[in-house]
Design an enzyme around this catalytic site. Structure first.
Site, PDB file in Angstrom:
ATOM      1  CD1 TRP A 154      29.698  19.170  49.147  1.00 31.24           C
ATOM      2  CD2 TRP A 154      28.658  20.765  49.759  1.00 31.24           C
ATOM      3  NE1 TRP A 154      28.760  18.942  48.503  1.00 31.24           N
ATOM      4  CE2 TRP A 154      27.700  20.020  49.043  1.00 31.24           C
ATOM      5  CE3 TRP A 154      28.098  21.843  50.246  1.00 31.24           C
ATOM      6  CZ2 TRP A 154      26.494  19.930  48.602  1.00 31.24           C
ATOM      7  CZ3 TRP A 154      26.731  22.041  50.106  1.00 31.24           C
ATOM      8  CH2 TRP A 154      25.923  21.267  49.092  1.00 31.24           C
ATOM      9  CG  HIS A 268      25.803  26.239  56.343  1.00 29.38           C
ATOM     10  ND1 HIS A 268      27.014  25.845  56.482  1.00 29.38           N
ATOM     11  CD2 HIS A 268      25.758  27.474  55.560  1.00 29.38           C
ATOM     12  CE1 HIS A 268      27.838  26.606  55.480  1.00 29.38           C
ATOM     13  NE2 HIS A 268      26.887  27.484  54.810  1.00 29.38           N
ATOM     14  CB  SER A 269      25.744  24.007  53.302  1.00 30.44           C
ATOM     15  OG  SER A 269      26.746  23.599  51.984  1.00 30.44           O
ATOM     16  CG  LEU A 270      24.571  18.091  52.023  1.00 28.57           C
ATOM     17  CD1 LEU A 270      23.720  18.198  50.449  1.00 28.57           C
ATOM     18  CD2 LEU A 270      25.527  17.150  51.609  1.00 28.57           C
TER      19      LEU A 270
END
Ligand SMILES: *[C@@H]1O[C@H](CO)[C@@H](O)[C@H](O)[C@H]1NC(C)=O
Ligand SMILES: *[C@@H]1O[C@H](CO)[C@@H](O)[C@H](O)[C@H]1NC(C)=O
Ligand SMILES: *[C@@H]1O[C@H](CO)[C@@H](O)[C@H](O)[C@H]1NC(C)=O
Ligand SMILES: *[C@@H]1O[C@H](CO)[C@@H](O)[C@H](O)[C@H]1NC(C)=O
Length: 415
Positions: A154, A268-270
């Protein structure tokens, strides 16, 4: 003469079947070998760009992991029979709130074996390496190089969706790994340029990231109390977010480069959320790691939903407030950073490591990093699963998952 031929045949046959019995794994198909082929990124005018990686590049020379052996298994997936019909249905749903049934093909393809810990671990490493440029310190083997400031997916100042494309030598299978950053929404000075991370809040918060009265909301759909105007919310999302559009362009570019390939997604993540949304759109086997709940975003983006989305697999642990959708509240570490990550329901099936109960981990945004997943979750078989004769928790669909339950979404036009 004849007799001796028969006996030697028999001997060979017996030896072979004996070998299979002693090593049942010999019967498994060989893992697929992947090598790094391209880096992908988004240019300042929101175009997808690729850079080829040569075998002679510093990366291949220095990297200990220049080849990734992933186990595969056959899975069923659903693909829209016609991409045009998919787009038409989506536009009709967005513009006129009308549902149009579309045809889906059920097909069987090889997907990553998500019950095999080594395969998950390597996919996580391939995702991790999406954070780095070839030759840069930290290309897995990470070793000492990471600390709490390691990127967690992020990064407001970063330059958009980046990642890597891996391929088998014969180009028959491709892995697309995606690192997502909030800046992906910045369309080079377009209407969203100033919004940076607040666009994440548009996708993963209940109502424009209105956490309390001190917050600047990311869209004007909040109507007092716990009321939120649904139409307003969707218009804001569709008009202002390039998130999904960039992803579909990326996928289309890849199928143009590799028209015959079976494509897998990981992120991963977003990047995981994007991988999953592309996975439901194109029917590609997908592993999303520590992704925020993307089910609500799929609905708000009006993606026609396939009859089954079991080809999407999530992997996350319970101490990660981003994946768990507990990244909210005025004083949470997320809110202090300006994020309101409130969505919690995931598409497909989820492999959930209960690190809070079993390892007594505190819920903390720092546990969200991919390195944490690599080093702490996937490095060893997960003990509670070992008790059940497995290496990783079983993937299960998130049933009865409720999103934003205190909010009232409806037709509340602005006064
Ligand atoms: C973490 O690593 C970065 C980059 O190597 C460094 O600048 C930073 O000081 C480190 N932070 C801590 C807390 O060690
Ligand atoms: C695989 O694709 C690359 C382009 O990325 C191409 O140069 C190569 O010739 C292809 N290999 C095979 C076996 O088709
Ligand atoms: C990706 O696709 C877009 C739209 O079709 C095209 O304009 C662009 O040149 C492609 N980029 C690459 C790197 O193939
Ligand atoms: C964690 O799991 C292991 C293996 O199942 C078990 O022995 C241990 O008691 C668990 N720890 C807690 C705190 O539940």
């Amino acid at each position: 003469m004849l007799l001796s031929t028969v006996t030697s045949w028999l001997a060979i046959f017996l030896a072979a079947s004996l070998r299979n019995e002693q090593h049942p794994s010999a019967a498994l198909p060989a893992p697929l070998q992947f090598e790094l082929r391209h880096l992908h990124a988004v240019s300042s005018d929101a175009q997808v760009v690729f850079k080829d990686v040569q075998r002679s590049d510093a990366l291949s020379a220095t990297s200990e992991l220049s080849s990734y052996a992933l186990r595969s298994r056959r899975i069923k997936t659903r693909r829209p029979s016609s991409p045009d019909a998919f787009d038409r249905a989506r536009v009709r749903s967005m513009r006129f709130r009308e549902t149009e049934a579309i045809d889906w093909d059920e097909i069987e393809v090889e997907g990553p074996d998500t019950e095999d810990r080594e395969t998950l671990l390597l996919l996580a490493k391939m995702t991790n390496n999406a954070y780095l440029s070839p030759g840069e310190q930290g290309w897995y083997e990470l070793g000492e190089q990471w600390n709490v400031s390691y990127p967690f997916g992020w990064e407001p100042d970063d330059d958009g969706f980046r990642g890597h494309v891996f391929a088998t030598p014969d180009n028959s299978t491709i892995v697309l790994s995606i690192k997502g950053t909030s800046a992906a929404f910045i369309g080079g000075g377009g209407p969203t340029a100033k919004k940076d991370k607040f666009n994440d809040n548009l996708l993963f918060s209940c109502c424009c990231a209105r956490v309390d009265w001190t917050w600047t909301t990311v869209c004007g759909c909040y109507r007092g109390g716990w009321k939120c105007d649904q139409d307003c919310l969707e218009e804001a999302l569709i008009e202002e977010s390039l998130f999904y559009t960039i992803g579909t362009n990326l996928y289309n570019n890849l199928t143009y480069l590799y028209p015959e390939a079976n494509i897998w997604m990981t992120g991963h993540s977003l990047g995981g959320a994007l991988a999953s949304l592309l996975g439901v759109t194109f029917g590609t086997p997908t592993l999303a790691i520590e992704s925020p709940g993307e089910k609500m975003a799929a609905a708000r983006l009006h993606l026609p939903s396939p009859p089954s989305d079991q080809h999407i697999t999530h992997l996350y642990h319970t101490a990660d407030p981003i994946a768990m959708g507990t990244c909210n509240g005025v004083l949470s570490s997320c809110a202090l950073g300006g994020y309101a990550m409130e969505s919690k329901c995931h598409l497909g099936k989820s492999i959930i490591y209960d690190t809070v109960s079993n390892l007594s981990w505190a819920v903390d945004i720092r546990t969200h990093t991919i390195v944490n997943v690599i080093e702490k979750l996937l490095a060893e078989p997960w003990p509670p699963s070992v008790d059940e004769g497995r290496e990783v928790p079983e993937a299960v669909a998130e049933e009865d998952c409720v999103e934003c339950f205190s909010w009232d979404f409806g037709d509340y036009p602005a006064k």
